[in-house]
Write an enzyme that holds these catalytic residues in place. Structure first.
Site, PDB file in Angstrom:
ATOM      1  N   GLY A 109      -4.812  -5.032   7.474  1.00 31.79           N
ATOM      2  CA  GLY A 109      -5.806  -4.088   7.590  1.00 31.79           C
ATOM      3  C   GLY A 109      -7.036  -4.114   8.682  1.00 31.79           C
ATOM      4  N   THR A 157       0.687  -1.034   0.148  1.00 34.16           N
ATOM      5  CA  THR A 157      -0.089   0.004   0.038  1.00 34.16           C
ATOM      6  C   THR A 157       0.917   0.979   0.150  1.00 34.16           C
ATOM      7  OG1 THR A 157      -2.004  -1.064   1.264  1.00 34.16           O
ATOM      8  CG2 THR A 157      -1.606   1.292   1.543  1.00 34.16           C
ATOM      9  N   THR A 215      -0.134   1.172   6.508  1.00 35.24           N
ATOM     10  CA  THR A 215       0.080   0.256   5.682  1.00 35.24           C
ATOM     11  C   THR A 215       0.044  -1.006   6.597  1.00 35.24           C
ATOM     12  OG1 THR A 215       1.164  -1.033   3.775  1.00 35.24           O
ATOM     13  CG2 THR A 215       2.390   0.434   5.433  1.00 35.24           C
ATOM     14  N   GLY A 234     -10.367  -2.821   3.107  1.00 32.85           N
ATOM     15  CA  GLY A 234      -9.417  -2.532   4.029  1.00 32.85           C
ATOM     16  C   GLY A 234      -9.469  -1.534   4.920  1.00 32.85           C
ATOM     17  N   ASP A 235      -8.377  -1.293   5.592  1.00 37.69           N
ATOM     18  CA  ASP A 235      -8.222  -0.030   6.285  1.00 37.69           C
ATOM     19  C   ASP A 235      -7.840   1.025   5.666  1.00 37.69           C
ATOM     20  OD1 ASP A 235      -5.830  -1.470   5.918  1.00 37.69           O
ATOM     21  OD2 ASP A 235      -4.916   0.328   6.894  1.00 37.69           O
ATOM     22  N   ARG A 294     -14.206  -7.260  -0.275  1.00 37.81           N
ATOM     23  CA  ARG A 294     -13.727  -6.976   1.006  1.00 37.81           C
ATOM     24  C   ARG A 294     -12.987  -5.341   1.051  1.00 37.81           C
ATOM     25  NH1 ARG A 294      -8.090  -5.368   2.406  1.00 37.81           N
ATOM     26  NH2 ARG A 294      -7.518  -5.929   4.485  1.00 37.81           N
TER      27      ARG A 294
HETATM   28  N1  ASP Z   1      -3.724  -2.338   4.635  1.00 38.29           N
HETATM   29  C1  ASP Z   1      -4.012  -2.709   3.488  1.00 38.29           C
HETATM   30  C2  ASP Z   1      -5.294  -3.613   3.364  1.00 38.29           C
HETATM   31  O1  ASP Z   1      -5.380  -4.194   4.568  1.00 38.29           O
HETATM   32  C3  ASP Z   1      -2.941  -3.805   2.727  1.00 38.29           C
HETATM   33  C4  ASP Z   1      -1.463  -3.150   2.694  1.00 38.29           C
HETATM   34  O2  ASP Z   1      -1.505  -2.004   3.448  1.00 38.29           O
HETATM   35  O3  ASP Z   1      -0.776  -3.701   2.092  1.00 38.29           O
HETATM   36  O4  ASP Z   1      -5.850  -3.595   2.698  1.00 38.29           O
END
Ligand code: ASP
Length: 303
Positions: free
Chosen positions: A226, A172, A223, A202-203, A200
């Site tokens: 998530g 990310t 990152t 993510g955060d 789905r």
């Molecule tokens: N935080 C991101 C998610 O869970 C993934 C990532 O940071 O690579 O979607």
């Protein structure tokens, strides 16, 4: 007197292999240069984080834009959020499949809509209506990612837990900036986790989780895995502590400690306040980052 600008960016936190370090460093250095051009020219923190993130979305190295991980159905599904610390305006998109630069769509939402968040086809329709050209999902898919998904799905270890391992890529991207007017902003963009279930979220695109900005506290971008980050509303958790008088350097480290001790999570965070103090922290083996101030420029894969 104008404020001295600051720009901090990240390109994911995980066990970045040795043979991918150079690509990550090149990516974050190109992105910081793009964001800095905006700040140096007197532009806004909001424009700077957008431009820095667009560069990383366009770079196949990262899990954002083209080259992102594929979901269980073999599609790219993207999430992004951008937030303005001066006004608290924010724009986010979730689960978009036909937008090459979701941070541009998020910015349009922030600027042109009374709403904060659009998902899936509605987000794509909003983007198209506001001048953003839609692409095909296939345009965002790299052969490398088809192979990665195939390999992951064929391994018996392709279990739920494996997805959340720190050795699995968390590429990310994100940026936080302080501009000459003294305003801060943040932006985060992602393709999410490998083999994620369709739909789905993510955060990264959730306000206060993967991204947050308020001039009165701090700008943050995260990152990592998530789900734990969401449960702890980690970006807002950190910003609140900066508002209470703690330094971002200390709080970024505290936030990642909290993520690990409370929920066994892993990841990284960049955090910046309106005085130009910043922090970078991660509990993964590596995290790609870059910082630029008026007097200094640095980047690395460990902090
Ligand atoms: N935080 C991101 C998610 O869970 C993934 C990532 O940071 O690579 O979607």
């Amino acid at each position: 007197m104008p404020t001295n600008p600051v720009l901090v960016i990240h390109g994911g936190a995980w066990a970045i292999p040795d043979d991918m370090v150079e690509a990550h460093l090149n990516g974050v250095r190109t992105a910081i240069a793009a964001g800095w051009r905006v700040l140096d020219g007197g532009g806004s923190a909001l424009d700077a984080v957008e431009e820095a993130v667009v560069v990383m979305e366009d770079d196949d190295t990262f899990d954002a834009g083209r080259g992102s991980f594929l979901n269980r159905d073999g599609k790219v599904q993207l999430d992004a959020l951008i937030m303005d610390g001066a006004t608290l305006r924010a724009g986010g998109v979730g689960c978009v499949e036909r937008i090459a630069n979701p941070i541009r769509a998020a910015r349009k939402i922030l600027s042109d809509s009374p709403h904060v968040y659009f998902v899936a086809e509605g987000a794509e329709r909003f983007a198209a209506e506001h001048g953003i050209e839609l692409c095909k999902n296939e345009d965002l898919i790299l052969p490398r990612e088809i192979e990665r998904l195939r390999e992951f799905q064929s391994r018996s270890a392709g279990s739920e837990n494996d997805i959340f391992s720190a050795t699995i890529s968390h590429d990310t991207v994100g940026a936080v900036a302080l501009d000459q007017q003294g305003n801060i902003a943040s932006a985060t963009s992602t393709g999410g986790t490998l083999n994620k279930a369709p739909g789905r979220l993510g955060d990264s695109s959730l306000i206060g989780c993967g991204c947050y900005a308020d001039n009165k506290s701090a700008a943050a971008s995260t990152t990592g895995w998530g789900e734990p980050i969401m449960k702890l509303v980690l970006a807002k958790w950190a910003a609140d502590r900066v508002a209470s008088g703690s330094l971002p350097e200390w709080i970024a480290a505290e936030a990642i400690n909290y993520l690990e001790s409370r929920l066994g999570g892993h990841g990284g965070m960049i955090l910046l306040d309106a005085d130009g103090n910043f922090g970078i922290a991660h509990n993964t083996p590596r995290m790609a980052w870059a910082v630029k101030t008026v007097n200094d420029e640095s980047s690395g894969v460990r902090r």
